[in-house]
Design a protein around this motif. Sequence first.
Motif, short mmCIF file in Angstrom:
data_model
loop_
_atom_site.label_atom_id
_atom_site.label_comp_id
_atom_site.label_asym_id
_atom_site.label_seq_id
_atom_site.Cartn_x
_atom_site.Cartn_y
_atom_site.Cartn_z
N PRO A 106 0.82 -1.23 0.00
CA PRO A 106 0.00 0.00 0.00
C PRO A 106 0.85 1.27 0.00
CG PRO A 106 -0.76 -1.54 1.66
CD PRO A 106 0.54 -2.05 1.18
N VAL A 107 1.94 1.23 0.76
CA VAL A 107 2.81 2.41 0.81
C VAL A 107 3.38 2.71 -0.57
CG1 VAL A 107 4.96 3.32 1.75
CG2 VAL A 107 3.43 2.03 3.22
N SER A 109 2.21 1.71 -3.51
CA SER A 109 1.22 2.13 -4.50
C SER A 109 0.77 3.56 -4.21
CB SER A 109 0.04 1.16 -4.55
OG SER A 109 -0.75 1.29 -3.42
N PHE A 110 0.85 3.96 -2.93
CA PHE A 110 0.52 5.36 -2.63
C PHE A 110 1.56 6.31 -3.20
CE2 PHE A 110 0.82 9.09 0.09
CZ PHE A 110 -0.43 9.62 -0.13
N PHE A 111 2.83 5.98 -2.97
CA PHE A 111 3.88 6.85 -3.50
C PHE A 111 3.92 6.84 -5.02
CE2 PHE A 111 5.57 6.95 0.82
CZ PHE A 111 5.96 8.27 0.88
N GLN A 112 3.54 5.70 -5.59
CA GLN A 112 3.48 5.64 -7.04
C GLN A 112 2.34 6.53 -7.54
OE1 GLN A 112 1.48 2.70 -8.85
NE2 GLN A 112 2.56 2.76 -10.80
N SER A 113 1.30 6.65 -6.71
CA SER A 113 0.13 7.43 -7.13
C SER A 113 0.35 8.93 -7.02
CB SER A 113 -1.09 7.07 -6.27
OG SER A 113 -1.35 5.72 -6.37
N ILE A 114 1.22 9.34 -6.08
CA ILE A 114 1.53 10.77 -6.03
C ILE A 114 2.30 11.08 -7.30
CG2 ILE A 114 2.79 12.59 -4.86
CD1 ILE A 114 2.41 11.18 -2.26
N ALA A 115 1.62 11.74 -8.19
CA ALA A 115 2.20 11.97 -9.51
C ALA A 115 3.58 12.58 -9.36
CB ALA A 115 1.30 12.92 -10.29
N TYR A 148 7.20 -0.69 -7.90
CA TYR A 148 5.84 -1.23 -7.79
C TYR A 148 5.66 -2.38 -8.77
CZ TYR A 148 0.77 -1.24 -7.43
OH TYR A 148 -0.53 -1.61 -7.22
#
Lengths: 265, 274
Positions: A106-107, A109-115, A148
């Motif tokens: 989750p961590v 995928s979250f950092f991957q999501s922060i564009a 990721y």
Amino acid sequence: MTVQAQPSSKMPRFDPVVIAGLVPFLAVLAAWALAPTLSDIPAYKLPPPEKVWSAFTDMTLDGSLPSEIWASLRRLAAGYVLGNLTAIPLGLAIALNRAVAETMTPVLSFFQSIAGIAWVPLAIIWFGVGQGSVLFVIANTIFFSSIYSTVIGVQLIPRVLYRAALCHGASRLDVVTSVVISGALVQILVGLRTSMAYGWRALVAAEMIAGTNGIGYMTLEAVQWYQTEIVILGMILIGILWLALDFLIFRPIEHVTVRRWGLLA
Amino acid sequence: MTDATPSRTHATPRLAPSRAQVRGAIGIAVVFIAWQISVWIIALPAYFYPAPADVAAAFVDLTLKGILPSYIIDSARRYALGVATGLTLGVMSGLLIGLSRFWSRLLGPVINFFYAIVEVAWIPLLVIWIGYGFNTILIAISYVVFFPVLYNTLTGVQTAQKTLINAVRTLGASRLQVLTSVILPSALPNIITGFRVGAGFAFRGLIFAEMIAAGSGLGFLIFDGATTRQTDRVVVGMIMTGVLWLAMDRLFLRPLEMATIERWGLVRAKGGGV
């Protein structure tokens, strides 16, 4: 079937298809050249093709364009190597242990999501405008994109394969080299390509906001002086550079993996 | 011994995901704790390296003042409109071009070229043409969705099974029926793939476009926070972009992809066997 299909798929390379493919480019070029005479678009909004061409030759001859392109490509290469060299081993290490992988997913995928682009302002605060910020943003974008896909790649390996390897008396190291790495390889290669696509966008965007040179900086800086011919030149070069990167580096990799592992549907 | 625990959790399927979720929550908690500890160690001014508490305070402040909700709504509206426009145009042109071998061969290279000019590169020109604001952002987002959707729709249409088309035609289907009952369903997984790729790039494009060409939205919040040295606001904006993208990905894009692959992927696999 396949024997018949091969010559027909090789033939069109030099055949009318290539020439036909050039026709729309000529049409776009012609429409662009004729636009000022057909409509009232002012020249600062749409400079004629020859003006873009002369901007290209001028900037090539005085060496400024090659140096901007070189700055961008060098930065991309540095961020790409830095990001992937840390992301892939770390991703494999994380994924080896199920508990660690589940904790980190989750961590990550979250950092991957922060564009990646969203890091630019913070990067400016930390590193100032210039090389450091741009490099940080690209490496960051590539790192999280790549780590990721590496972790996911390992998690997608069927558990049966581990048991099969262990049954045959494989050591832990054998399992890592012959099951984990080769099993995740396709996903890692996909990640290499995806991270390049995100990294390229991040590079152009970061140069526009935080850069002091490079192709992105050149393109946005020209807006302030209404040098629209340089803006258009920058866009065309951004397109050509991406096509070249994709064609020279990633298509061959894709072909090799598709052939080797038979991923083609 | 170690084998006993996993097999028990496999027998009761509801336990397995919750354990992963607990571990995931621990992972997130660890990140926050590490962040706080690093703030104590580094001990730099808050504008340089804000603490979790500063960011939480900024989040509450922005929410109570109504700035954050209105920015999120602005961003969401731009994104939804842009993505919807790009998707509609992409599918329509993909079908139109893809149905004709002539046009798809003719236009293939030029589509590839414009696909390669990333939306980020269009923003400077759009600023000159249209100026700062809603339309520039809308066009940039539509653009970035349009090309992957177009490209994948083309591929999907071209890989539709010839036998299926012939089969439906011998049964007396009209051109429209061939389109709706064979070509569209078999292109659907490709269209969804293109949509997902485009949606991902569009989200990043949105943040960037808002930094350069907007006076509101999450991208503006991040950019403006940095220029006014309110770094806590920058971090709030970054976290919100991550949360929003994850929410959209998990609640909308992935279920959509799963649904189409399950529904139509199977149909296509059967068609391939014929």
